[in-house]
Design a protein around this motif. Structure first.
Motif, PDB file in Angstrom:
ATOM      1  N   ASN A 161       0.502  -0.774  -0.012  1.00 51.32           N
ATOM      2  CA  ASN A 161       0.158   0.008   0.730  1.00 51.32           C
ATOM      3  C   ASN A 161       1.089   1.035  -0.478  1.00 51.32           C
ATOM      4  N   LYS A 162       1.397   1.991  -0.844  1.00 52.27           N
ATOM      5  CA  LYS A 162       1.908   3.332  -1.104  1.00 52.27           C
ATOM      6  C   LYS A 162       1.288   4.116  -0.594  1.00 52.27           C
ATOM      7  N   PHE A 163       0.076   3.914  -0.459  1.00 48.40           N
ATOM      8  CA  PHE A 163      -0.829   5.146   0.736  1.00 48.40           C
ATOM      9  C   PHE A 163      -0.503   5.341   1.637  1.00 48.40           C
ATOM     10  N   GLU A 164       0.230   3.899   2.722  1.00 49.82           N
ATOM     11  CA  GLU A 164      -0.192   4.368   3.591  1.00 49.82           C
ATOM     12  C   GLU A 164       1.132   5.126   5.074  1.00 49.82           C
ATOM     13  N   GLY A 165       0.020   4.938   5.577  1.00 48.25           N
ATOM     14  CA  GLY A 165       0.383   6.750   6.244  1.00 48.25           C
ATOM     15  C   GLY A 165       1.066   8.016   6.206  1.00 48.25           C
ATOM     16  N   MET A 166      -0.483   8.120   5.011  1.00 49.02           N
ATOM     17  CA  MET A 166      -0.750   9.151   4.045  1.00 49.02           C
ATOM     18  C   MET A 166      -1.698  10.138   4.653  1.00 49.02           C
ATOM     19  N   THR A 167      -2.437  10.802   5.255  1.00 44.67           N
ATOM     20  CA  THR A 167      -3.483  11.164   5.532  1.00 44.67           C
ATOM     21  C   THR A 167      -4.526  11.630   4.725  1.00 44.67           C
ATOM     22  N   ASP A 168      -5.676  11.712   4.462  1.00 46.53           N
ATOM     23  CA  ASP A 168      -6.627  11.879   3.538  1.00 46.53           C
ATOM     24  C   ASP A 168      -6.015  13.086   3.121  1.00 46.53           C
ATOM     25  N   GLU A 169      -6.138  14.093   3.430  1.00 46.48           N
ATOM     26  CA  GLU A 169      -5.386  15.374   2.217  1.00 46.48           C
ATOM     27  C   GLU A 169      -4.392  14.601   1.534  1.00 46.48           C
ATOM     28  N   SER A 170      -3.000  14.334   2.410  1.00 43.14           N
ATOM     29  CA  SER A 170      -2.020  14.005   1.558  1.00 43.14           C
ATOM     30  C   SER A 170      -2.260  12.965   0.141  1.00 43.14           C
ATOM     31  N   ILE A 171      -3.826  12.429   0.453  1.00 41.14           N
ATOM     32  CA  ILE A 171      -3.922  11.579  -0.859  1.00 41.14           C
ATOM     33  C   ILE A 171      -4.498  11.968  -1.413  1.00 41.14           C
ATOM     34  N   GLY A 172      -5.491  13.122  -1.643  1.00 40.67           N
ATOM     35  CA  GLY A 172      -6.528  13.539  -1.975  1.00 40.67           C
ATOM     36  C   GLY A 172      -4.973  14.153  -3.259  1.00 40.67           C
ATOM     37  N   ALA A 173      -4.587  15.197  -2.455  1.00 28.58           N
ATOM     38  CA  ALA A 173      -3.078  16.305  -3.174  1.00 28.58           C
ATOM     39  C   ALA A 173      -2.760  14.985  -4.082  1.00 28.58           C
ATOM     40  N   ARG A 174      -2.004  14.239  -4.027  1.00 23.79           N
ATOM     41  CA  ARG A 174      -1.510  13.244  -4.457  1.00 23.79           C
ATOM     42  C   ARG A 174      -1.981  12.645  -5.871  1.00 23.79           C
ATOM     43  N   LEU A 175      -3.095  12.675  -5.682  1.00 21.15           N
ATOM     44  CA  LEU A 175      -4.111  12.212  -6.629  1.00 21.15           C
ATOM     45  C   LEU A 175      -4.721  13.341  -7.882  1.00 21.15           C
TER      46      LEU A 175
END
Length: 157
Positions: free
Chosen positions: A130-144
């Motif tokens: 899971n490359k998104f492990e440890g990331m917040t919802d906000e940081s995942i959204g920003a990366r997407l």
């Protein structure tokens, strides 16, 4: 020896061995050893319905071949080396012997092979990370959003 002179017992042996993926050379050697008969690779090959040389093979031998092949493919459980534990035990014995005889290169190679065996390198199973492990919802959204922007499919924020 001519094809017509083979007994049904020898023909059965040949057809079944070919159905179990033994090569014509191996089967010819086995017939020599088990029956004391010299048969050519070509004669053996004439009993394999998958070969052009078997165009005149009787239907009963074709059926025997297909039934034997099917049973062989379905029964890998009876083949010891198909089990990981058997392979690991064999590798253990080989590694110990290699180390005892001072062949450290071989011992290391066998240990590496055992590690790969245990780590599923020889299976089609793969672990997904899971490359998104440890990331917040906000940081995942920003990366997407960043990735979508790069491919031209992102909406402006």
């Amino acid at each position: 020896m001519a094809k017509g002179k083979l007994t049904d017992e020898v023909k059965t042996y040949i057809v079944q061995a070919l159905a179990c993926f033994d090569s014509p050379s191996v089967v010819a050697s086995a017939v020599k050893k088990d029956f004391g008969l010299d048969v050519s690779r070509q004669l053996v090959e004439s009993h394999d319905p998958n070969k052009k040389a078997a165009s005149g093979l009787a239907p009963k031998w074709r059926v025997l071949f297909e039934e034997t092949r099917k049973a062989f493919l379905e029964d890998t459980a009876s083949i010891a080396i198909s089990h990981r534990a058997v392979r690991l035990r064999a590798l253990q014995r080989m590694a110990e012997k290699a180390e005892t005889s001072g062949n450290m290169v071989l011992a290391a190679s066998l240990m590496e092979q055992a590690a790969k065996e245990v780590g599923d390198s020889y299976t089609n199973r793969r672990e997904v990370t899971n490359k998104f492990e440890g990331m917040t919802d906000e940081s995942i959204g920003a990366r997407l959003a960043e990735l979508l922007g790069k491919i031209g499919g992102g909406a402006a924020s």
